[in-house]
Design a protein around this motif. Structure first.
Motif, PDB file in Angstrom:
ATOM      1  N   ARG A  87      21.753  12.162   4.189  1.00 11.34           N
ATOM      2  CA  ARG A  87      22.978  12.944   4.420  1.00 11.34           C
ATOM      3  C   ARG A  87      22.632  14.335   4.945  1.00 11.34           C
ATOM      4  N   LYS A  91      23.424  11.995   8.678  1.00  9.66           N
ATOM      5  CA  LYS A  91      23.879  10.606   8.723  1.00  9.66           C
ATOM      6  C   LYS A  91      25.118  10.426   7.840  1.00  9.66           C
ATOM      7  N   GLN A  92      25.914   9.440   8.211  1.00 13.41           N
ATOM      8  CA  GLN A  92      27.037   9.078   7.361  1.00 13.41           C
ATOM      9  C   GLN A  92      26.498   8.236   6.208  1.00 13.41           C
ATOM     10  N   VAL A  93      26.697   8.697   4.994  1.00 11.74           N
ATOM     11  CA  VAL A  93      26.165   8.001   3.819  1.00 11.74           C
ATOM     12  C   VAL A  93      27.306   7.760   2.833  1.00 11.74           C
ATOM     13  N   THR A  94      27.491   6.514   2.484  1.00 13.16           N
ATOM     14  CA  THR A  94      28.490   6.120   1.497  1.00 13.16           C
ATOM     15  C   THR A  94      27.795   5.360   0.382  1.00 13.16           C
ATOM     16  N   VAL A 120      27.288  13.347   0.145  1.00 16.52           N
ATOM     17  CA  VAL A 120      27.449  11.900   0.255  1.00 16.52           C
ATOM     18  C   VAL A 120      28.860  11.511  -0.164  1.00 16.52           C
ATOM     19  N   HIS A 121      29.435  10.547   0.551  1.00 15.27           N
ATOM     20  CA  HIS A 121      30.739  10.007   0.169  1.00 15.27           C
ATOM     21  C   HIS A 121      30.528   9.033  -0.987  1.00 15.27           C
TER      22      HIS A 121
END
Length: 348
Positions: A87, A91-94, A120-121
């Protein structure tokens, strides 16, 4: 566990050192997975390649997104560190963190807060359901287009338990598995309510009906051609519907071996009820934790791995995944090297 920490090496097994498969020891994980699916049989094979994959994803500028479920992480947090670093690098982090993981509630709350602080999501699952599936999805930009890399497992993303639990992990870039992983995360984060998947069976939506349908198919093959065969390995079996399906298969003449570590409410070897069912429990140095479902399928063998046991709680009150092993060499390894070893073990 406190007792085990006592300094009495004379009462303990000698240290066990897992190996790293050559295909994952000598190339970057993305290249290895593109070449072929990669199977990891813990604790005999190291969990390190999974950490290597997540660390590579965190540092790779071509990786756009990482999504992962975390159920029982433990006190060591290399997984959490890799996700936070990803993150921080844009980067998109879920991450779905299950706060109701028994005995790990406090750890998971701590890691969830740290992940949120890193941007982070973090989501906490679906109301009324415990998220027990073990899935990591990496979306990577490549010259041919976007590619999804997926790690699926029967066990947790817990560095400590992978050294003492028997589990199986699969790393793949199979397009259908990748699409299913994306759809699963959309379901878990509330963006969709997909019920039928391409490769996955997902509880509580379809896993129960899929397993029963596969058992019924085995019955039909046996009635038509003979040679029906089921081998199921799991931690527990207490679901009445699943037991009834296995009884039907046995009454039709299908040969059935069940490897059940814990509770088993099915009665094997009862004339006219379960004459062809055999049940064994393997108790040894490592805690048996993998879930494997083998179907003879009229000579076209199919093998599935799962996060779920055939217990009512797993089938109806948890989010679980069952996924196919599609590449023949890996199916043969599970059949001949893993399942056969359990079937050959007749002494405890």
């Amino acid at each position: 566990m406190e007792l085990y920490k006592l300094p009495r090496p004379d009462l303990k097994d000698p240290p066990f050192e897992p190996v790293i498969p050559p295909a994952l020891a000598h190339s970057d994980p993305f290249t290895a997975i593109r070449t072929s699916d990669q199977l990891l049989h813990h604790p005999f094979e190291s969990f390190q390649p999974v950490l290597d994959l997540l660390n590579a994803a965190a540092d790779d500028p071509n990786v756009l997104a990482i999504k992962q479920t975390l159920y029982r992480v433990g006190k060591d947090k290399p997984i959490v560190d890799a996700l936070m670093r990803a993150r921080e690098q844009g980067k998109q982090v879920t991450v779905l963190v299950e706060l109701k993981a028994r005995f790990d509630e406090e750890n998971n709350i701590v890691w969830a807060k740290q992940l949120e602080q890193a941007g982070v999501h973090v989501v906490y699952g679906l109301l009324g359901l415990k998220t027990h599936c073990k899935v990591a999805l990496i979306v990577r930009r490549e010259p041919e287009g976007m590619r999804r890399y997926v790690h699926l497992s029967t066990g947790n993303y817990n560095v400590s338990s992978t050294r003492v639990y028997t589990d199986i992990g699969l790393m793949t870039c199979d397009p259908e598995v990748g699409a299913d992983a994306s759809d699963l995360f959309n379901f878990l984060t509330g963006y969709s309510s997909l019920e039928h998947y391409r490769a996955f069976a997902v509880a509580p939506l379809s896993l129960r009906s899929e397993v029963i349908a596969l058992i019924d198919r085995e019955i039909e093959h046996h009635r038509a051609h003979g040679g029906g065969r089921l081998i199921f390995k799991m931690n527990g079996l207490n679901d009445v519907g699943m037991a009834d399906a296995l009884y039907r298969a046995s009454q039709a003449g299908v040969e059935i071996d069940l490897i059940v570590r814990g509770i088993c409410s099915l009665r094997p070897g009862v004339p006219e009820l379960s004459p062809t069912i055999r049940v064994r429990s393997i108790i040894g140095r490592f805690l048996e934790h993998s879930r494997i479902f083998y179907f003879g399928d009229g000579g076209r063998e199919e093998i599935y791995l799962a996060s779920a046991d055939l217990m009512t709680r797993n089938l109806d009150r948890r989010v679980e995944t069952m996924f196919p092993v599609r590449q023949p060499p890996i199916r043969e390894r599970i059949r001949d090297e893993i399942l056969q070893a359990y079937l050959d073990d007749t002494e405890n």
